[in-house]
Design an enzyme around this catalytic site. Structure first.
Site, PDB file in Angstrom:
ATOM      1  N   GLY A   1       8.046  27.681 107.763  1.00 24.19           N
ATOM      2  CA  GLY A   1       7.337  28.691 108.543  1.00 24.19           C
ATOM      3  C   GLY A   1       8.195  29.898 108.873  1.00 24.19           C
ATOM      4  O   GLY A   1       7.872  31.017 108.526  1.00 24.19           O
TER       5      GLY A   1
ATOM      6  N   GLN B   1      19.160  22.098 109.322  1.00 23.53           N
ATOM      7  CA  GLN B   1      18.657  23.308 109.958  1.00 23.53           C
ATOM      8  C   GLN B   1      19.698  24.413 109.943  1.00 23.53           C
ATOM      9  O   GLN B   1      19.402  25.569 109.604  1.00 23.53           O
ATOM     10  CB  GLN B   1      18.263  23.003 111.403  1.00 23.53           C
ATOM     11  CG  GLN B   1      16.915  22.339 111.546  1.00 23.53           C
ATOM     12  CD  GLN B   1      15.783  23.331 111.382  1.00 23.53           C
ATOM     13  OE1 GLN B   1      15.488  24.127 112.258  1.00 23.53           O
ATOM     14  NE2 GLN B   1      15.157  23.297 110.229  1.00 23.53           N
TER      15      GLN B   1
ATOM     16  N   GLY C   1      17.197  25.691 115.444  1.00 27.40           N
ATOM     17  CA  GLY C   1      16.431  26.278 114.358  1.00 27.40           C
ATOM     18  C   GLY C   1      16.836  27.671 113.949  1.00 27.40           C
ATOM     19  O   GLY C   1      16.695  28.041 112.785  1.00 27.40           O
ATOM     20  N   GLU C   2      17.350  28.480 114.901  1.00 26.59           N
ATOM     21  CA  GLU C   2      17.566  29.886 114.591  1.00 26.59           C
ATOM     22  C   GLU C   2      19.003  30.363 114.742  1.00 26.59           C
ATOM     23  O   GLU C   2      19.388  31.369 114.149  1.00 26.59           O
ATOM     24  CB  GLU C   2      16.651  30.737 115.476  1.00 26.59           C
ATOM     25  CG  GLU C   2      15.182  30.534 115.122  1.00 26.59           C
ATOM     26  CD  GLU C   2      14.237  31.154 116.131  1.00 26.59           C
ATOM     27  OE1 GLU C   2      13.684  32.222 115.852  1.00 26.59           O
ATOM     28  OE2 GLU C   2      14.064  30.544 117.205  1.00 26.59           O
TER      29      GLU C   2
END
Length: 728
Positions: A245, A629, A694-695
């Protein structure tokens, strides 16, 4: 009834959905069979701004198998997109305010102006190519570089401030003994998830079922209910598997809305998968940016001034936090941060992995590196001399901060001490060798989630929550958390997710999902244990199954939140309280990137040859999935640094490279072995100490590459991507 099993949290466990995905058992949104299924394809506008003067569908409808062509002349009406409000998080997913097929206006090149529905996907695509559209073009603004001078200040946002000021940074900069003042640009980027966007929509009266590649299941349900004027309870969104996503699937884009519209218009189930080109034309990407970073320092390297300003394209109401990391990374007496927006006749940009921070960290960390060279200091030493003890701009306490430890561990592992300080001094044959570092930073946010946990008499546990699984191992992590909380084997835990019929969860974005859901899982497990303890006092102690058997109960359940009207209101209040409480301190995932590059002296080719990243993401629930991740973020950041760039024609606003043949993402040959390590120290203010992985991995990566290129060549690259023409 105390836990005697070894803890599941912290173990390197395989994803519980791994077998289904690797054997083809996982069913994605474009793979659900329905009787009488029809197929749809989009027709895209070819002007940046204008009005439709005519649509000729004669040739399209003559294609065998075509059912109908929807245009603004015959399309069902849509309700307007709701205004963005932080009091209703579902309003954040309106990708644009355009009323698709309910208007003759064209707002960007690529806007859908018709949708073809046919018996087969081949017939739909063939017919879409035959639709002829006439336009009256209107003046448009599409050139970001030319329009930057018309940018206006970005409005403030309680979660993502648009700027900040302390002291007089410009005055301090003017008198600083040592300073740098640099201008940077980054290009637009487009989403390229493994699974392109796809929707399968089915109406049954006024009840709607949507199989959708989405990372915002419950927000999408509310959005569709609003746009199609049905109660939210009548809408079901199903998304157990999402093939990536990164922010691109957080919004309700044209493909989703038009698939639902086509199903309503035809009375048949409709499937609408987007081609790669259609993703570029209809799904927002990362905004281009123009940034200035200026630093002033004393001769000892102590910062006296930080100026960071930016211009980006207008988005969909969610601001780009370009200066977010600059609020928190370096101590200085004078700070000026300002974010500006420019409106263009292009598809609105949207969230893309670490929106704002991914591009904002590039100029900041590059400028810090440049200042280190001018001061004659090691780039790590300069960072450590300016490591703050509280938030530099607002004085807030850090809930958790271990950047010193990350840099120390990373430098030792990477072999930073072997680096020669002089740029251009390290060689290996025809290759110039360079080493660079940069700081990784991403805010630690938390929303709320509704959860039920059910323990059955056979010892099995069912956790129910409608969160999203996009490949990051979310279900596995929550199973580990529940297993430890209840003291049961992880094999006894099943997690139900990916369905709006399940308790409400936040979108998978902003690195919020794991901590948000974990908080509710832990609370529900505590409630469940409390009920079991009461039963045990009444019926006699023993294992959980024995207690239930003695009580004559097949199962016992506990819940956090509910989907009743009062439950939703209480949930909204709970979320606002959680956000406001968390904003009292500075929460963030941080890390240190170490990069080695080799630059060909003849061709200017840049190869990344080694990478080490050390991260502080709080408690690591599953090191295996967390490593994936962070490695994925680093790979994506290397793409930003060296190749990724959406090319927009400055005359027409048309994307010129709308596919992977012209938009270059990294491949295996571009990526070296990536070493990832964790400090694994819990943040005491977060559930289980979890911050989010995640980021943060992508932030700082382009700067680490650029800094390594400077060390190798002596050339400071200020404009991404770092292509050969900028190096030679």
């Amino acid at each position: 009834m105390t836990q005697t099993l070894p803890p599941a949290v912290g173990k390197r466990l395989d994803r519980i959905d791994g077998h289904a995905k690797t054997t083809g058992g996982a069913r994605f949104s474009a793979e659900y069979p329905y009787p009488d299924l029809a197929h749809a394809a989009l027709v895209h506008a070819t002007v940046a701004r204008g009005r439709i003067t005519g649509i000729d569908t004669t040739a399209a409808t003559a294609v065998p198998g075509v059912i109908t062509v929807l245009t603004h002349h015959n399309a069902p009406a849509l309700k307007p997109a709701p205004r963005v409000s932080m009091m209703n998080m579902s309003t954040l997913i309106s990708g644009t305010s355009v009323d698709y097929l309910n208007t003759d206006e064209v707002h960007w090149d690529g806007q859908p102006v018709a949708v073809v529905i046919a018996e087969t996907s081949e017939a739909a695509r063939e017919a879409a190519d035959l639709v002829r559209v006439g336009y009256r073009s209107l003046p448009s603004t599409v050139d970001f570089a030319a329009e930057r001078k018309n940018a206006k200040p970005q409005k403030n946002n309680p979660i993502l401030p648009s700027g900040g000021k302390k002291g007089d940074a410009e005055a301090a900069l003017a008198v600083a003994p040592v300073s740098v003042d640099l201008r940077f640009t980054t290009p637009p980027h487009n989403h390229n998830a493994i699974e392109p966007h796809a929707t399968t929509a089915v109406w049954d009266g006024d009840h709607l079922t949507v199989h959708e590649a989405t990372q915002a299941i419950h927000y999408l349900r509310s959005h569709l209910a609003t746009r199609f004027a049905v109660p939210p309870a009548n809408v079901r969104v199903i998304a157990p598997y999402v093939g990536g996503g990164f922010g691109g699937k957080a919004m309700a884009w044209a493909g989703t809305l038009l698939a639902v519209m086509a199903a309503r218009a035809t009375g048949r189930p409709v499937r609408l998968p987007l081609t790669r080109e259609a993703v570029y034309r209809t799904v927002g990407g990362r905004s281009p940016s123009a940034q200035r970073v200026a630093l002033g320092a004393n001769a000892d390297g102590k910062l006296t001034a930080i100026v960071h300003t930016s211009v980006v394209r207008q988005g969909n109401g969610i601001p780009e936090g370009v200066t977010t990391q600059t609020r928190h990374l370096y101590a200085a007496e004078n700070i000026l941060l300002r974010q500006n927006l420019v409106e263009l006749d292009l598809l609105p940009n949207t969230s893309m992995r670490a929106p704002g921070e991914a591009v904002g960290s590039f100029p900041l960390e590059s400028a810090i590196d440049e200042l280190a060279y001018r001061l004659g200091l090691d780039p790590i030493e300069l960072r450590m001399r300016n490591e703050p003890t509280v938030g530099p701009l607002d004085g807030k306490k850090f809930s958790h901060r271990m950047l010193r430890e990350a840099y120390a561990q990373g430098a030792e592992s990477f072999g930073w001490a072997n680096r020669s300080a002089q740029p251009g001094s390290m060689r290996d044959g025809r290759w110039l060798v360079g080493m660079g570092v940069a700081t990784a930073y991403h805010p630690g946010l938390r929303f709320t989630a509704d959860v039920t946990v059910r323990l059955s008499a056979d010892g099995s546990v069912l956790v129910r929550c409608g969160f999203q699984e996009m490949g990051m191992g979310a279900a596995t992590a929550q199973a580990q958390i529940a297993a430890d909380a209840l003291g049961v084997p992880i094999d006894a835990v099943k997690v139900a997710y990916g369905d709006s019929d399940l308790p409400t969860a936040p979108m998978a974005g902003g690195s919020v999902q794991t901590a948000s859901v974990a908080a509710s899982v832990l609370e529900a497990c505590e409630k469940l244990k409390d009920r079991l303890h009461k039963l045990a006092r009444r019926h006699g102690t023993g294992s959980y199954p024995e207690t239930l058997a003695k009580a004559g109960l097949p199962a016992v359940e506990a819940a956090v939140g509910s989907d009743t009207r009062l439950g939703r209101l209480a949930g909204q209040a709970r979320m606002i309280a959680t956000i406001m409480r968390d904003l009292r301190t500075v929460k963030a995932a941080t890390g240190a990137h170490f990069c080695e590059v080799r630059v060909d002296t003849d061709t200017g080719e840049v190869r990344v040859t080694r990478w080490t990243g050390v991260f502080d993401i709080g408690r690591v629930v599953n090191p295996k999935t967390a490593t994936s991740q962070l490695q994925g973020g680093i790979v994506m950041g290397i793409g930003m640094a060296l190749s990724e760039e959406t090319l927009v024609d400055p005359r027409t606003g048309r994307i010129m490279n709308p596919s992977l043949t012209g938009y270059h993402v990294p491949v295996h040959a571009d990526i070296p072995p990536i070493e990832v390590a964790f400090l694994d120290d819990p943040d005491p203010t977060m559930p289980l100490g979890i911050v989010g992985a995640g980021e943060v991995g992508i932030t700082g990566v382009p700067a680490a590459v650029a800094n390594a290129v400077y060390h190798a060549t002596g050339k400071r690259i200020l404009d991404l991507p770092i292509t050969v023409d900028k190096v030679v």
